[in-house]
Design an enzyme around this catalytic site. Structure first.
Site, short mmCIF file in Angstrom:
data_model
loop_
_atom_site.label_atom_id
_atom_site.label_comp_id
_atom_site.label_asym_id
_atom_site.label_seq_id
_atom_site.Cartn_x
_atom_site.Cartn_y
_atom_site.Cartn_z
N ASP A 1 -13.43 -16.12 -22.36
CA ASP A 1 -12.12 -15.68 -21.84
C ASP A 1 -11.00 -16.04 -22.81
O ASP A 1 -11.16 -16.88 -23.70
CB ASP A 1 -11.86 -16.30 -20.47
CG ASP A 1 -11.95 -17.83 -20.48
OD1 ASP A 1 -12.75 -18.37 -21.27
OD2 ASP A 1 -11.22 -18.48 -19.70
N GLU B 1 -13.32 -20.10 -18.57
CA GLU B 1 -13.22 -21.53 -18.83
C GLU B 1 -11.79 -22.01 -18.70
O GLU B 1 -11.54 -23.15 -18.32
CB GLU B 1 -13.75 -21.85 -20.24
CG GLU B 1 -13.81 -23.34 -20.57
CD GLU B 1 -12.48 -23.95 -20.99
OE1 GLU B 1 -12.22 -25.11 -20.65
OE2 GLU B 1 -11.69 -23.25 -21.66
N GLU B 2 -10.83 -21.14 -19.00
CA GLU B 2 -9.44 -21.56 -19.11
C GLU B 2 -8.74 -21.78 -17.76
O GLU B 2 -7.71 -22.44 -17.71
CB GLU B 2 -8.64 -20.53 -19.91
CG GLU B 2 -9.09 -20.37 -21.36
CD GLU B 2 -8.73 -21.56 -22.23
OE1 GLU B 2 -8.13 -22.53 -21.71
OE2 GLU B 2 -9.07 -21.53 -23.43
N HIS C 1 -4.47 -23.03 -28.48
CA HIS C 1 -3.49 -22.61 -27.46
C HIS C 1 -2.11 -22.33 -28.06
O HIS C 1 -1.17 -22.06 -27.31
CB HIS C 1 -3.37 -23.63 -26.32
CG HIS C 1 -4.57 -23.67 -25.42
ND1 HIS C 1 -4.47 -23.82 -24.05
CD2 HIS C 1 -5.89 -23.56 -25.67
CE1 HIS C 1 -5.69 -23.81 -23.52
NE2 HIS C 1 -6.57 -23.65 -24.49
#
Length: 396
Positions: A80, A138-139, A365
């Site tokens: 993702d 996962e995020e 990020h």
């Protein structure tokens, strides 16, 4: 072993092409329909079992059954992306406005697809079974790992391994950390309802901002006065929504916060004290509070024995692409790979990916995050060495 490494090296360009395709077409957590379809299509026609829509989303599990008896090992990569607008100047920038592979999951998926395909071609020589877990979401908690575990997909697994690209070192560096590795994470939302009024008559109102400001200050005493000094805990106030005008006393405010910890005991203390402070704010200021508290991901604990196995195995191989194997310190990001490690022993280790010629790389990020694409071959080879040594019963 040598055959696998040669195959991986020959397909480095294919890894890069897959990564760039995924980078151009990122999808957010629980929305990765096209990415999952791409992964499924990659395995079509190959001699493997394919499970789709695994867990609470678009997870894909591919099972490679070796030609010889042995243990079962799982390998995981997430796929993702993040709600970030890309600010790189890459020729393969994201085509989806406001969505970016800013954490390296495109690279994770690319390396594992090629590694899995090579292992499929060598399956008759393999001892045991390899489960390839292509994990969604996962995020964004609750994440994809928890449901995959709860559905029983790891019930027959003896060990699990995963990697994450990190720009803490150049490509060619493999980092490991034993025991406590990533922190757990919880998050909360607090709404304080008071009584608004005119700035000239504070005695006729009840100021939500004052109550909220008191909460922000007091909540920091959880770490400074309630935790053992040897325990790690962080409470961050990330948002205080109290915007208004200068002569109006606010009727309500909304506060969002983030909590980090390395043990369930520390989380329990912070949780308890946070609720107690909120109850005290209600009494002290005569306001009504609505607190929503959610546990995100547990702390990630790497099995010391298997982590030593990873480190020793990779330190002994003589491979021109794996140049350094070194210990990394524990860190405070969170990762839902932790759920797998609660179920079975394993190790989550790190692949250096600092772009060439960059002294201060943008971290995961960040909207300008990028990797040295050589890191993908390092990842594929590292995991390849680990899985074959493990299945062959060789000591690290």
């Amino acid at each position: 072993m040598n055959q696998l490494m040669d195959m991986l090296a020959d397909r480095k360009d294919e890894m890069i092409a897959i990564r760039r395709h995924l980078h151009q077409n990122p999808e957010l957590s629980f929305q990765e329909k096209k990415t999952a379809a791409y992964i499924i299509n990659f395995y079509q026609g190959k001699d493997v079992e394919i499970e789709t829509n695994v867990g609470n989303g678009y997870g894909v599990i591919v099972t490679i059954k070796g030609g010889k008896p042995g243990k079962t090992v799982a390998l995981r990569a997430d796929f993702d992306a993040l709600p970030i607008t890309e600010e790189t100047d890459l020729p393969f920038q994201s085509k989806n406005e406001g969505v970016m592979h800013a954490c390296g999951h495109d690279a994770h998926t690319a390396y594992l697809l090629i590694l899995a395909d090579c292992l499929i071609q060598l399956k008759d020589q393999l001892h045991g079974t390899i489960k390839i877990i292509h994990q969604h979401a996962e995020e964004t908690p609750p994440g994809g790992a928890k449901d995959i575990v709860e559905e029983g997909h790891l019930n027959d697994v003896d060990a699990i391994f995963g990697i994450h690209v990190l720009p803490l070192a150049p490509a060619g560096t493999v980092g490991y950390c034993s025991g406590d590795t990533f922190s757990g994470r919880s998050y909360f939302n607090l709404k304080i309802q008071a009584r608004g009024g005119h700035g000239s008559s504070p005695h006729k109102a009840n100021d939500a901002i004052v109550a909220g400001a008191h909460f922000v200050t007091t909540v920091q005493t959880i770490v400074s006065r309630r935790l053992n000094p040897f325990d790690t805990g962080v409470v961050t106030i990330g948002s205080f929504d109290g915007k208004g005008t200068s002569n109006v006393i606010k009727d309500s405010v909304e506060i969002d916060g983030d909590i980090r910890y390395f043990s369930d005991q520390t989380e329990a203390v912070i949780n308890k004290e946070l609720h107690r402070i909120v109850n005290g704010i209600e009494v002290m200021f005569g306001v009504n509070c609505e607190l929503k508290y959610d546990v995100g991901y547990p702390p990630l604990y790497n099995d010391p024995e298997l982590t030593a196995f990873v480190a020793n195995t990779l330190a002994k191989v003589k491979d021109k692409d794996i140049k350094k194997v070194t210990e990394f310190p524990k860190m405070t990001p969170s990762e839902d790979f932790a759920y797998y490690l609660e179920k079975v022993p394993g190790s989550f280790f790190f692949i250096g990916c600092t772009p060439k010629g960059v002294d201060e790389p943008y971290f995961n990020h960040h909207p300008k995050f990028d990797i040295d694409e050589d890191a993908m071959l390092v990842a594929a080879k590292s995991v390849g060495y680990v899985v074959l040594h493990y299945l062959n019963g060789k000591e690290g």
